[in-house]
Each structure stands twice: as structure tokens, then as C-alpha cells.
Design a protein around this motif. Structure first.
Motif, mmCIF file in Angstrom:
data_model
loop_
_atom_site.group_PDB
_atom_site.id
_atom_site.type_symbol
_atom_site.label_atom_id
_atom_site.label_comp_id
_atom_site.label_asym_id
_atom_site.label_seq_id
_atom_site.Cartn_x
_atom_site.Cartn_y
_atom_site.Cartn_z
ATOM 1 N N ARG A 57 13.961 47.183 -28.401
ATOM 2 C CA ARG A 57 13.560 47.282 -29.811
ATOM 3 C C ARG A 57 13.654 45.962 -30.545
ATOM 4 N NH1 ARG A 57 16.623 52.850 -31.323
ATOM 5 N NH2 ARG A 57 15.008 54.319 -30.673
ATOM 6 N N PHE A 112 9.601 50.704 -42.940
ATOM 7 C CA PHE A 112 9.532 52.129 -43.238
ATOM 8 C C PHE A 112 8.946 52.397 -44.621
ATOM 9 C CE2 PHE A 112 12.893 51.433 -40.215
ATOM 10 C CZ PHE A 112 12.776 52.482 -39.322
ATOM 11 N N ASN A 142 14.499 51.716 -46.451
ATOM 12 C CA ASN A 142 15.725 51.876 -45.665
ATOM 13 C C ASN A 142 16.527 50.582 -45.567
ATOM 14 O OD1 ASN A 142 14.701 54.380 -45.338
ATOM 15 N ND2 ASN A 142 14.407 54.283 -43.126
ATOM 16 N N PHE A 169 19.890 48.390 -46.278
ATOM 17 C CA PHE A 169 21.287 48.811 -46.289
ATOM 18 C C PHE A 169 21.840 48.574 -47.698
ATOM 19 C CE2 PHE A 169 20.748 47.080 -41.813
ATOM 20 C CZ PHE A 169 20.336 48.311 -41.321
ATOM 21 N N VAL A 226 23.174 41.814 -32.893
ATOM 22 C CA VAL A 226 22.390 42.080 -31.683
ATOM 23 C C VAL A 226 22.095 40.795 -30.916
ATOM 24 C CG1 VAL A 226 20.293 43.130 -30.794
ATOM 25 C CG2 VAL A 226 21.371 44.060 -32.840
ATOM 26 N N ARG A 262 13.450 41.348 -43.272
ATOM 27 C CA ARG A 262 14.547 41.766 -42.399
ATOM 28 C C ARG A 262 14.036 41.993 -40.969
ATOM 29 N NH1 ARG A 262 17.807 47.333 -43.424
ATOM 30 N NH2 ARG A 262 15.764 48.208 -42.971
ATOM 31 N N ALA A 308 16.805 52.839 -39.375
ATOM 32 C CA ALA A 308 16.503 51.424 -39.621
ATOM 33 C C ALA A 308 17.367 50.545 -38.726
ATOM 34 C CB ALA A 308 16.737 51.089 -41.090
ATOM 35 N N ALA A 309 18.652 50.905 -38.609
ATOM 36 C CA ALA A 309 19.544 50.123 -37.754
ATOM 37 C C ALA A 309 19.074 50.197 -36.309
ATOM 38 C CB ALA A 309 20.973 50.642 -37.881
ATOM 39 N N GLY A 310 18.693 51.387 -35.862
ATOM 40 C CA GLY A 310 18.218 51.561 -34.489
ATOM 41 C C GLY A 310 16.968 50.745 -34.231
ATOM 42 N N LEU A 327 16.207 48.028 -35.501
ATOM 43 C CA LEU A 327 16.551 46.608 -35.413
ATOM 44 C C LEU A 327 17.285 46.296 -34.117
ATOM 45 C CD1 LEU A 327 17.722 46.058 -39.084
ATOM 46 C CD2 LEU A 327 15.885 44.801 -37.986
ATOM 47 N N ILE A 357 20.252 47.638 -33.270
ATOM 48 C CA ILE A 357 21.708 47.768 -33.429
ATOM 49 C C ILE A 357 22.153 49.033 -32.699
ATOM 50 C CG2 ILE A 357 23.578 48.002 -35.100
ATOM 51 C CD1 ILE A 357 21.791 46.574 -37.138
#
Lengths: 267, 311
Positions: free
Chosen positions: A103, A110, A114, A116, A132, A176, B185-187, B189, B191
Motif C-alpha cells: 500500500r 477519501f 479522514n 487525523f 512506515v 499526505r 486512512a491509516a491502512g 498509508l 501503517i
């Protein structure tokens, strides 16, 4: 737009398509939403998915980065099957860590941004590169700041998402995703949750991004954007690809009855 | 209707109108009754010799009382720590994809929530009667239960494990309050799940978790009084030891109560600032501290300038 986005753009030399969907099937319970989808997206190509709500276009987009599991077919991204290890004719589900690694290459934006909400704009951008890619704060921050500048939000680095307008939040969300230096960007109705006067600023950022050669798949209801920016438009209805072709042809001179009916209702 | 009659009056008369504020006799009466009752209560507290204020003053900073407060605070801190850490683990287990893990967490919560904590404390205290020696099923390990389970360890186990059951429900509510789009959203990216929980979900869940946890901490501070039954010398037990000697029961209960109120009040202030910290990004501006509220009140109701409600 600065050169930052240019650098994140994918190279358009390799022959294999960036995305290749092979007879993708997907159901929610008894409802089959994707009924054998074939689709190819070449490197550097901008493809818009259009169609009535419930046609399966968002689901297809979410299958590309394996946010949705599939029940049949294969999704190839950059030459590898997404989410599965292909051994002979068996597709073995990958462990989650491996999916996460794939990914990284695929940015996603989105409908509801979304972002943070407990992090500042800058922290939103550097979180994934730090966690990551194990990148140093300084180098991630440098890239994040220049990306923010390229989406016109250099002065908002320290703001929290809730202090921004919807259009600004979506531009942060694009920055982002780009901060991970993806090879392909997916947009899931990026302007549908925005007030009409804010749609333009987000579309402009996307248009600039497309001009840098980024491979993009965009689910959208913005027909003007599709006509002006997309290389190809794919019309979906009821889990099938009904019609596809150069943007001007599909939108300007639709061949299929259902495409004509849909376009008549949205234009 | 008024418009019809208005033109008959002269224009100059308009300035002569003034607004008479509504009277609220009911408010005055209820306030007076409450003040009166308060004065009566205060009088009885001051004049009733059975309160023994002199004795209260004598023991309020007694060495064994202060030592008791220390143990009460330690117990509260250690038990809440166990409760929170184990509670987070249980909460994550409750939302696991594995049905066995899910059920185990549910059974734990159900057991500890379903039995009185006083009974649990007595069980831990009398564990030696149940298992005279503890081997953990490992050959070579043979621990004497009586030596291991002191009153203090029984208290920590009893209160901490019980608290974990309640904390897990609070943490679970917090986790569920975070929008699904956040983990998506984290997934997207890249994370992973553990990092998503730690960096994205739990910090946002804090806004929901902190207020009831503050509540639980204050509750825990008072619940530690229960361990007096297994003779742990915390605040209440220390007071009890003294009044068992000098029969000044009420004054020493007053000493304990005063300390409980003082400590819970301090904890409430801490809770306010903790909540304020985790409100970051939740609202456009942070909630005001009492000091900021006072400054604002003074600015609005400045008696010197009487600028009224201007900002």
C-alpha cells in the motif's frame, strides 16, 4: 505548483500497465457489486470512473489497494498481485504486514478526507513516512513542507484539521498521500463532501498533479474535470464496465444507452 | 396591533419608554431557604461537641494517619495502573477477530464485574486455603501462597484485576467512538494495525476514555477503604486502629473523611487539565481553565467601567 509533485510522479517508460484488474468479483452478502471487472490503467494515465451511485465504482477503487477483499479475479498493481501470493493457480492471502508494504506505493484520497484530527497538518503528513518508511523527522518534514507549499497551504502546517475548510482539508489529504511518494494515486469522490465554491481549489491541485505524469484513478461526479483532465473515462453501471474510451468521446458522444441516460441526468 | 396605536403618540414620547426587568420572587425565596439551611447545618457542625473538633485537629496530621494516606495513594496508583494496562489489553481482545480471544475477554469482564469486589478481596486474602502452594504448572516452581499473598498483594490483586474489567469497557467504548475512516486512512498509508491502534485510534479514543477514567480513579481512591477488612493499614484502617484505642470514633472518621475529600478534590483538578490536553484538535479552541473563565467574567462584568456584555 512547485517541482515537488513532479518528483513524486511515476516514470512512464515501463511497458506493463500500472493497474490491471482481471475479472474482479466482489459481493456484500448476497448483493454482487462487482460482476467481473476488467480494467487497465497505463503508467502516467489519468482514468476517471463515472457512473450512478451503487454502480460499484468506489468498491472497485477500494479493491485496488485491498481495502476491500475480492471473491474472484486478480488485481495487479505494478506487476504484482495485490493482497495475494500467486502460487500456481492458488491465491494465498498475504499477511497484513505484506499488504501494508504494497500500500505504500498506492496513495489514496477519501471523500471525507479522514485526516487525523489529533495531529497538526504537518504531523498528519510525516506520520506515515516516519512509521512506515522509518524516515528521519527532518527529511520527512522537509518534503512535507514543500508538498504543503505545492498545494498552497504552507502557512497551515501547524493548524489542526478542524481549523481548516473542507477544501483545505482535502488538499492536506492529497499532500499526505503524496508524502509517501506513491506510484499511483486513487481518489474516491474527492470533491463530493465539499461546498460548491471549494470544489475548484481541490480539482486544481488534482489537475496540476495529473500534469506531472502521476498515474491517477479518480471516482468522480465532476464531468468537466473528467473531460478536461482524464485520458480515459470508464462508465460503470450495476457492477459492469459499460463503456470506456477517451474522455471527450465517452462524455461528448456516448455510444451506450445507459451512458447517455446517466450523462443526461448529471450534465 | 401595536403598530396601529403607535402613530397616535408623538415621536418625542418614544425616548421616554424604559425597560423594567421581570421580578423573580421565587428565586429569592429558594435562595433564602438554602442559605438558611446552610447556616443551620454550619451551626450544628460548629456547636455539636460530639464532632470533637479538637480531637480532629490533634489527629489530622498524626504520623499513622499520614502513613495511611501514603498507602491509600500508592494502592490507588498501582491498582489504577494495573486496571488501565490490563483494561486496554482486554478491550483490544474484545474487538479481536478471533472468537476465542473475544470470548475469553468477555468471560473475564463478566466474572469480575459480576462478583462484589469485597468478596474478591476476601478470596485473594484467603487464597492459601484454595491453593496452598503455587506452581503455575511449571516443574521446579513451588511457591508458598501464604508467604506470597500478603494483605497488600491481596489488596492490589483484588482491586487491580477488578478495575481492569471496568476499564476495559471504558476503553472499548473509546475505541468504538473513533470513526472507521481513521483506521482506513491509516491502512491506506501502509501503517500496520498495531501502530494504527497506538498512534491513531487510542489517542483519539482518549477524549472519550479520560472523563470516566478520572471518575474511576476517584472511585478507586475511596474503594481502597474496603481493604481495611483485610487489615491493610491504609487511611481508614489507620483511623480505625486509633479509635479502637481511644474510642473517639466520630472525630477519627472525620479525619479520614477530610483527607479523602482533599485528595479527591486535587484529583478532580488533575482530571480537568488532562481532559483539556486530550481535547487538542477536538474543538476549534481549548476549553477555558477556571482562571481564564474568571478573567473573562471580570472583563464582561467589570464594575468600574460597566461596559456590560461587550465581549
Amino acid at each position: 505548483m512547485s517541482a515537488t509533485i513532479l518528483e513524486t510522479g511515476a516514470t512512464a517508460t515501463a511497458p506493463a500497465p500500472m493497474i490491471k484488474a482481471d475479472a474482479i468479483r466482489k459481493s456484500y452478502g448476497r448483493l454482487e457489486v462487482l460482476k467481473g471487472i476488467d480494467l487497465q490503467v497505463q503508467r502516467g494515465e489519468v482514468v476517471c470512473l463515472i457512473g450512478p451511485s451503487g454502480s460499484g465504482k468506489s468498491t472497485l477503487l477500494r479493491c485496488i489497494n485491498h481495502l476491500e477483499t475480492i471473491e474472484g479475479g486478480r488485481m495487479w498493481v505494478d506487476g504484482a498481485v495485490m493482497g495475494y501470493d500467486l502460487k500456481g493457480t492458488k491465491l494465498h492471502e498475504q499477511p497484513h504486514a505484506k499488504i501494508c508494504r504494497s500500500r505504500v506505493e498506492i496513495g489514496m484520497v477519501f471523500q471525507h478526507f479522514n485526516l487525523f484530527p489529533h495531529m497538526t497538518v504537518l504531523e498528519n503528513l510525516i506520520e506515515a513516512p516516519r512509521l512506515v518508511l522509518k524516515e528521519k523527522r527532518s527529511s520527512a518534514t522537509a518534503r512535507a513542507l514543500s508538498l504543503l507549499e505545492s498545494v498552497g497551504l504552507a502557512d497551515k502546517a501547524k493548524a489542526y484539521p478542524r481549523q481548516l475548510s473542507g477544501g483545505q482539508q482535502q488538499r492536506v489529504a492529497i499532500a499526505r498521500a503524496l508524502c509517501m511518494r506513491p506510484k499511483v494515486m486513487l481518489f474516491d469522490e474527492p470533491t463530493s463532501a465539499l461546498d460548491p465554491e471549494l470544489v475548484g481549489e481541490v480539482l486544481k491541485v488534482m489537475k496540476d498533479l495529473a500534469a506531472t505524469g502521476m498515474t491517477m484513478v479518480v471516482v468522480t461526479h465532476e464531468m468537466n474535470f473528467a473531460r478536461d483532465v482524464a485520458d480515459r473515462v470508464v462508465f460503470m453501471d450495476d457492477g459492469h464496465v459499460v463503456e470506456q474510451g477517451p474522455a471527450r468521446d465517452v462524455i461528448g458522444n456516448p455510444q451506450h444507452e445507459r451512458t447517455r441516460a446517466f450523462l443526461a441526468s448529471v450534465l | 396591533m401595536t403598530l396601529m396605536t403607535e402613530p397616535k403618540k408623538t415621536a418625542a414620547a418614544v425616548d421616554e419608554y424604559s425597560i423594567v426587568k421581570a421580578r423573580h420572587p421565587g428565586r429569592w425565596i429558594s435562595a433564602a431557604v438554602i442559605v438558611l439551611l446552610g447556616l443551620l447545618l454550619a451551626r450544628s457542625v460548629v456547636t455539636n461537641p460530639n464532632f470533637g473538633w479538637e480531637t480532629v485537629g490533634m489527629y489530622i496530621r498524626d504520623v499513622s494517619i499520614v502513613r495511611g494516606i501514603g498507602i491509600t495513594l500508592e494502592l490507588t496508583a498501582v491498582c489504577m495502573l494495573i486496571g488501565i494496562v490490563l483494561g486496554v489489553v482486554l478491550a483490544v481482545m474484545r474487538i479481536s477477530a478471533n472468537p476465542v480471544v473475544r470470548t475469553a475477554a468477555f468471560a473475564y469482564v463478566n466474572f469480575f464485574r459480576g462478583t462484589p469486589v469485597l468478596v474478591q478481596l476476601l478470596f485473594w486474602y484467603n487464597l492459601a486455603a484454595l491453593y496452598p502452594s503455587i506452581t503455575f504448572g511449571i516443574p521446579g516452581v513451588d511457591l508458598d501462597t501464604n508467604a506470597m499473598i500478603t494483605p497488600l498483594t491481596a489488596a492490589i490483586l483484588g482491586l487491580g484485576l477488578n478495575q481492569a474489567a471496568y476499564m476495559s469497557e471504558i476503553v472499548r467504548a473509546g475505541i468504538l467512538s473513533v470513526e472507521h475512516g481513521q483506521s482506513e486512512a491509516a491502512g491506506a498509508l501502509g501503517i500496520n494495525r498495531l501502530q494504527t491502534m497506538r498512534r491513531i485510534i487510542l489517542p483519539q479514543a482518549m477524549r472519550v476514555i479520560i472523563p470516566p477514567t478520572g471518575n474511576e480513579t476517584i472511585g478507586m481512591l475511596k474503594t481502597t477503604a474496603l481493604v481495611s477488612v483485610i487489615s491493610v493499614p491504609e487511611l481508614l484502617y489507620s483511623a480505625q486502629i486509633i479509635y479502637a484505642r481511644n474510642f473517639e470514633t466520630i472525630p477519627l472518621l472525620m479525619v479520614a473523611s477530610i483527607w479523602y475529600i482533599v485528595v479527591t478534590s486535587i484529583l478532580s483538578v488533575g482530571q480537568f487539565y488532562l481532559e483539556r490536553h486530550y481535547a487538542r484538535g477536538g474543538q476549534r479552541s481549548l476549553p477555558q481553565t477556571p482562571w481564564q473563565q474568571l478573567k473573562r467574567f471580570m472583563r464582561v462584568h467589570d464594575p468600574l467601567t460597566l461596559k456590560g456584555a461587550k465581549k
